[in-house]
Design a protein around this motif. Structure first.
Motif, PDB file in Angstrom:
ATOM      1  N   LEU A 255     104.021  43.552  93.327  1.00 13.03           N
ATOM      2  CA  LEU A 255     104.504  42.952  92.884  1.00 13.03           C
ATOM      3  C   LEU A 255     104.054  42.329  90.786  1.00 13.03           C
ATOM      4  O   LEU A 255     102.912  41.940  90.987  1.00 13.03           O
ATOM      5  N   LEU A 256     104.527  42.280  90.085  1.00 12.59           N
ATOM      6  CA  LEU A 256     104.479  41.225  89.064  1.00 12.59           C
ATOM      7  C   LEU A 256     104.634  40.135  88.698  1.00 12.59           C
ATOM      8  O   LEU A 256     105.341  39.746  89.216  1.00 12.59           O
ATOM      9  N   SER A 257     103.229  39.650  89.627  1.00  4.52           N
ATOM     10  CA  SER A 257     103.430  38.795  89.406  1.00  4.52           C
ATOM     11  C   SER A 257     103.274  38.194  88.258  1.00  4.52           C
ATOM     12  O   SER A 257     103.116  38.319  86.777  1.00  4.52           O
ATOM     13  N   ASP A 258     104.029  35.898  88.397  1.00  5.25           N
ATOM     14  CA  ASP A 258     103.955  36.015  86.849  1.00  5.25           C
ATOM     15  C   ASP A 258     102.731  35.635  85.749  1.00  5.25           C
ATOM     16  O   ASP A 258     103.304  35.514  84.849  1.00  5.25           O
ATOM     17  N   ALA A 259     102.118  35.569  87.160  1.00  2.97           N
ATOM     18  CA  ALA A 259      99.809  35.939  85.606  1.00  2.97           C
ATOM     19  C   ALA A 259      99.861  36.934  85.081  1.00  2.97           C
ATOM     20  O   ALA A 259      99.539  36.653  84.066  1.00  2.97           O
ATOM     21  N   VAL A 260     100.059  38.218  86.271  1.00  2.26           N
ATOM     22  CA  VAL A 260     100.240  38.877  85.466  1.00  2.26           C
ATOM     23  C   VAL A 260     101.681  39.490  84.262  1.00  2.26           C
ATOM     24  O   VAL A 260     100.839  39.548  82.753  1.00  2.26           O
ATOM     25  N   ARG A 261     102.746  39.146  84.557  1.00  2.00           N
ATOM     26  CA  ARG A 261     103.817  39.083  83.884  1.00  2.00           C
ATOM     27  C   ARG A 261     102.568  38.336  81.835  1.00  2.00           C
ATOM     28  O   ARG A 261     102.977  38.765  81.037  1.00  2.00           O
ATOM     29  N   GLN A 262     101.843  37.193  82.179  1.00  4.19           N
ATOM     30  CA  GLN A 262     101.604  36.198  81.069  1.00  4.19           C
ATOM     31  C   GLN A 262     101.025  36.866  80.504  1.00  4.19           C
ATOM     32  O   GLN A 262     100.538  36.508  79.105  1.00  4.19           O
ATOM     33  N   ALA A 263     100.082  37.279  81.378  1.00  5.41           N
ATOM     34  CA  ALA A 263      98.927  38.084  80.736  1.00  5.41           C
ATOM     35  C   ALA A 263      99.263  38.937  79.347  1.00  5.41           C
ATOM     36  O   ALA A 263      98.870  39.054  78.434  1.00  5.41           O
ATOM     37  N   ILE A 264     100.361  39.762  80.338  1.00  2.22           N
ATOM     38  CA  ILE A 264     100.404  40.805  79.654  1.00  2.22           C
ATOM     39  C   ILE A 264     101.525  40.531  77.983  1.00  2.22           C
ATOM     40  O   ILE A 264     101.116  41.182  77.295  1.00  2.22           O
ATOM     41  N   ASP A 265     102.465  39.327  78.703  1.00  4.41           N
ATOM     42  CA  ASP A 265     103.156  38.796  77.154  1.00  4.41           C
ATOM     43  C   ASP A 265     102.140  38.887  76.150  1.00  4.41           C
ATOM     44  O   ASP A 265     101.797  39.499  75.371  1.00  4.41           O
ATOM     45  N   LYS A 266     100.958  38.115  76.883  1.00  3.18           N
ATOM     46  CA  LYS A 266     100.007  38.052  75.452  1.00  3.18           C
ATOM     47  C   LYS A 266      99.515  39.197  75.134  1.00  3.18           C
ATOM     48  O   LYS A 266      98.530  39.216  74.039  1.00  3.18           O
ATOM     49  N   ALA A 267      98.967  40.364  76.031  1.00  2.00           N
ATOM     50  CA  ALA A 267      98.326  41.555  75.186  1.00  2.00           C
ATOM     51  C   ALA A 267      99.355  41.582  74.641  1.00  2.00           C
ATOM     52  O   ALA A 267      98.552  42.832  72.614  1.00  2.00           O
ATOM     53  N   VAL A 268     101.055  42.043  74.545  1.00  2.00           N
ATOM     54  CA  VAL A 268     100.960  42.406  74.311  1.00  2.00           C
ATOM     55  C   VAL A 268     101.394  41.890  72.794  1.00  2.00           C
ATOM     56  O   VAL A 268     101.855  42.361  71.264  1.00  2.00           O
ATOM     57  N   ALA A 269     101.092  40.835  72.461  1.00  4.38           N
ATOM     58  CA  ALA A 269     101.778  40.261  71.313  1.00  4.38           C
ATOM     59  C   ALA A 269      99.933  39.856  70.804  1.00  4.38           C
ATOM     60  O   ALA A 269     100.042  38.890  69.585  1.00  4.38           O
ATOM     61  N   SER A 270      99.603  40.518  71.184  1.00  8.88           N
ATOM     62  CA  SER A 270      97.530  39.784  70.979  1.00  8.88           C
ATOM     63  C   SER A 270      97.917  40.824  69.628  1.00  8.88           C
ATOM     64  O   SER A 270      96.769  40.541  68.296  1.00  8.88           O
ATOM     65  N   ALA A 271      98.820  41.614  68.901  1.00  5.78           N
ATOM     66  CA  ALA A 271      98.123  42.772  67.021  1.00  5.78           C
ATOM     67  C   ALA A 271     100.094  43.070  67.483  1.00  5.78           C
ATOM     68  O   ALA A 271     100.690  43.065  68.151  1.00  5.78           O
ATOM     69  N   PRO A 272      99.925  43.385  66.249  1.00  6.23           N
ATOM     70  CA  PRO A 272     101.381  43.860  64.967  1.00  6.23           C
ATOM     71  C   PRO A 272     101.442  45.095  66.052  1.00  6.23           C
ATOM     72  O   PRO A 272     102.468  45.927  66.536  1.00  6.23           O
ATOM     73  N   VAL A 273     100.860  46.156  66.692  1.00  4.90           N
ATOM     74  CA  VAL A 273     101.008  47.301  67.052  1.00  4.90           C
ATOM     75  C   VAL A 273      99.702  47.136  68.339  1.00  4.90           C
ATOM     76  O   VAL A 273      98.578  47.213  68.197  1.00  4.90           O
ATOM     77  N   VAL A 274     100.462  47.753  69.715  1.00  2.00           N
ATOM     78  CA  VAL A 274      99.471  47.406  71.020  1.00  2.00           C
ATOM     79  C   VAL A 274      99.594  48.741  71.720  1.00  2.00           C
ATOM     80  O   VAL A 274     101.388  48.990  71.938  1.00  2.00           O
ATOM     81  N   LEU A 275      98.983  49.426  71.931  1.00  2.00           N
ATOM     82  CA  LEU A 275      98.784  50.827  72.493  1.00  2.00           C
ATOM     83  C   LEU A 275      97.835  50.886  74.165  1.00  2.00           C
ATOM     84  O   LEU A 275      96.807  50.006  73.815  1.00  2.00           O
ATOM     85  N   PHE A 276      98.841  50.727  74.937  1.00  2.47           N
ATOM     86  CA  PHE A 276      98.724  50.634  76.353  1.00  2.47           C
ATOM     87  C   PHE A 276      97.506  51.812  77.017  1.00  2.47           C
ATOM     88  O   PHE A 276      98.835  52.618  76.287  1.00  2.47           O
ATOM     89  N   MET A 277      96.531  52.460  76.707  1.00  2.00           N
ATOM     90  CA  MET A 277      96.124  53.662  77.188  1.00  2.00           C
ATOM     91  C   MET A 277      94.861  53.621  77.566  1.00  2.00           C
ATOM     92  O   MET A 277      94.691  52.797  79.039  1.00  2.00           O
ATOM     93  N   LYS A 278      94.867  55.420  78.632  1.00  4.14           N
ATOM     94  CA  LYS A 278      93.672  55.745  79.503  1.00  4.14           C
ATOM     95  C   LYS A 278      93.064  55.672  78.721  1.00  4.14           C
ATOM     96  O   LYS A 278      92.463  56.913  77.695  1.00  4.14           O
ATOM     97  N   GLY A 279      91.307  54.983  79.007  1.00  3.70           N
ATOM     98  CA  GLY A 279      90.213  55.348  78.221  1.00  3.70           C
ATOM     99  C   GLY A 279      90.558  54.554  76.432  1.00  3.70           C
ATOM    100  O   GLY A 279      91.168  53.773  76.782  1.00  3.70           O
ATOM    101  N   THR A 280      89.755  54.901  75.494  1.00  2.33           N
ATOM    102  CA  THR A 280      89.603  54.151  73.827  1.00  2.33           C
ATOM    103  C   THR A 280      90.144  54.752  73.537  1.00  2.33           C
ATOM    104  O   THR A 280      89.727  55.951  73.581  1.00  2.33           O
TER     105      THR A 280
END
Lengths: 172, 110
Positions: free
Chosen positions: A48-73
């Motif tokens: 399950l998506l724990s609070d900690a994971v959710r918060q970490a993803i919150d942070k990732a999503v807010a880390s730049a104006p444009v954010v891409l979650f992808m496979k590879g770089t």
């Protein structure tokens, strides 16, 4: 008073996590991906998506104006859909300084967590200004119909054009 | 419960039933690394909804199916949009193949 205690504790926890996740670095368009783990300390929580994971993803999503979650770089996409999405963002002229990519293949927590977080079953996933835009199909169709250019322009995340370049001329 | 296999036909049937799709094209785009499908879905339920909402409808309708396969693409149109595109393109409105190589998925799927 009770609620205030709760709030300050929540803030402290967030601050503590921020330092715990200091190793989380987004991948700029132009530099190689650091071999970091997204949520190294949370390997035991899988389902399950724990609070900690959710918060970490919150942070990732807010880390730049444009954010891409992808496979590879961005330099070495590991899937055709991620590759197509990165190519579109490059063609659109997204400013690398306003962009971050997260490689889901480097962290199983992120790979599963982001699907639940976005309520979206596939990778890649694009966020602009913390808002979920869509996956590869949507990115490509918005690229083709002009909606993506409009959105990126409105958000001010495109590379600044210089002088005559706006008209397609080469500036000496 | 035994895992049922996902086929072009089963996806088409599911979309026809669950989204009242009037036209569905499902195409195999697996490149050898697992099941992968791309689709064109035409349904009146897309009326008045933006692209993200349409895709969410499809994802919800095929939640179990998509969870079992390795890659999924969709193009979602209303019957009007589909007819217009067919007219403009001379009958060429097809499932999207962006991100594939020659219609086949490449790289790390699943």
């Amino acid at each position: 008073m009770f609620s205030r205690t709760i709030i300050s504790r929540a803030v402290r926890q967030t601050a503590a996590r921020s330092s715990a996740f200091a190793a989380v670095r987004p991948t700029p368009l132009s530099t190689p991906a650091p071999a970091t783990s997204f949520l190294l300390s949370l390997a035991s929580q899988r389902r399950l998506l724990s609070d900690a994971v959710r918060q970490a993803i919150d942070k990732a999503v807010a880390s730049a104006p444009v954010v891409l979650f992808m496979k590879g770089t961005p330099e070495t996409p590991q899937c055709g859909f991620s590759r197509a999405s990165i190519q579109v963002l490059g063609l659109q002229g997204v400013d690398p300084n306003k962009f971050a990519a997260f490689n889901v293949l480097e962290d199983q927590e992120l790979r599963q967590g982001i699907k639940e977080y976005s309520d979206w079953p596939t990778i890649p996933q694009l966020y602009i200004d913390k808002e979920f835009v869509g996956g590869c199909d949507i990115i490509v169709s918005m690229h083709q119909n002009g909606e993506l250019a409009k959105l990126l322009e409105e958000k001010g995340v495109l590379l600044k054009e210089e002088g005559g370049q706006a008209e397609g001329e080469t500036k000496e | 419960m035994a895992q049922t296999s996902i086929t072009e036909d089963s996806i088409r049937a599911a979309l026809t039933e669950r989204l009242k799709a009037t036209h569905v094209e499902v195409q195999d785009m697996s490149g050898g690394c697992g099941q992968a499908f791309t689709s064109l879905v035409v349904s009146p339920e897309f009326e008045g909804k933006n692209s993200l909402k349409r895709h969410r409808l499809v994802n919800a309708a095929l939640k179990d199916e998509i969870a079992q396969i390795h890659a999924w693409s969709a193009k979602c149109q209303t019957p009007d949009e589909y007819e217009k595109e067919m007219a403009v393109t001379g009958g060429k409105d097809e499932p999207p193949l962006d991100g594939t190589e020659g219609g086949k998925v490449t790289g790390v799927t699943e």
